[in-house]
Design an enzyme around this catalytic site. Structure first.
Site, short mmCIF file in Angstrom:
data_model
loop_
_atom_site.label_atom_id
_atom_site.label_comp_id
_atom_site.label_asym_id
_atom_site.label_seq_id
_atom_site.Cartn_x
_atom_site.Cartn_y
_atom_site.Cartn_z
CD GLU A 1 0.45 0.65 -4.72
OE1 GLU A 1 0.63 1.85 -4.40
OE2 GLU A 1 1.39 -0.11 -5.02
CG HIS B 1 1.29 3.60 -0.29
ND1 HIS B 1 2.34 4.18 0.39
CD2 HIS B 1 1.85 2.73 -1.17
CE1 HIS B 1 3.48 3.69 -0.06
NE2 HIS B 1 3.21 2.80 -1.00
CG HIS C 1 3.49 -1.66 -1.53
ND1 HIS C 1 4.86 -1.75 -1.50
CD2 HIS C 1 3.22 -0.40 -1.95
CE1 HIS C 1 5.40 -0.60 -1.88
NE2 HIS C 1 4.42 0.24 -2.14
CG ASP D 1 6.46 3.60 -2.10
OD1 ASP D 1 5.52 4.21 -2.64
OD2 ASP D 1 6.46 2.37 -1.91
#
Length: 163
Positions: free
Chosen positions: A17, A81, A83, A94
């Site tokens: 990630e 970000h 995934h 999150d």
């Protein structure tokens, strides 16, 4: 900006990630958020296959530099970000992090944006003080409608330029 985020799409098992801060500004007399910069992963970030922890100090230094360069107009407007899933959805971690950001992080404007870049779709959520739920406001194909990424385009461009 999408091109930059697409460079970090987790297409392979070993891909970790990635993420960073979203930087932008708010036009006067408007609730709009203009997103025009972002930070990318920094060396001290903690990156794993299913987790990303941003190095607060390194990203804050980058945000402060943008603040100064813009005559104090560009500011923190959210987080992004990746995934390792086709159609990303926020994890409980999150959601906890986003809730903390909207309630504890100083920010200007109506709220904050949260972007998750998946393998096939990129989704954007909005959150603000006083609300515990986040609204998905946008969904886009990741890397273009064919699912290609900037990394793949660079490989193609490099192979053509060397030939």
């Amino acid at each position: 900006m999408l091109t930059t985020m697409n460079r970090f799409v987790q297409r392979c098992r070993q891909d970790q990630e990635a993420g960073g801060m979203l930087i932008g500004h708010h036009p006067l007399a408007s609730d709009d958020i203009i997103l025009d910069r972002l930070t990318t992963p920094q060396p001290a970030d903690r990156r794993r296959r299913y987790r990303f922890e941003r190095d607060q100090v390194a990203h804050q230094v980058l945000l402060n530099a943008e603040w100064k360069k813009s005559d104090q107009k560009r500011t923190y407007v959210g987080e992004w970000h990746t995934h390792p899933e086709d159609s990303p959805s926020p994890s409980s971690l999150d959601l906890d992090s986003w809730l903390k950001a909207v309630s504890c992080t100083p920010y200007h404007g109506p709220g904050l944006l949260f972007i998750i870049v998946g393998r096939r779709k990129t989704r954007v959520w909005f959150g603000c003080i006083g609300r515990t739920e986040f609204t998905m406001i946008l969904e886009l194909p990741t890397g273009g409608s064919d699912g290609s990424t900037e990394r793949n385009r660079k490989r193609t461009d490099t192979s053509h330029s060397q030939g």
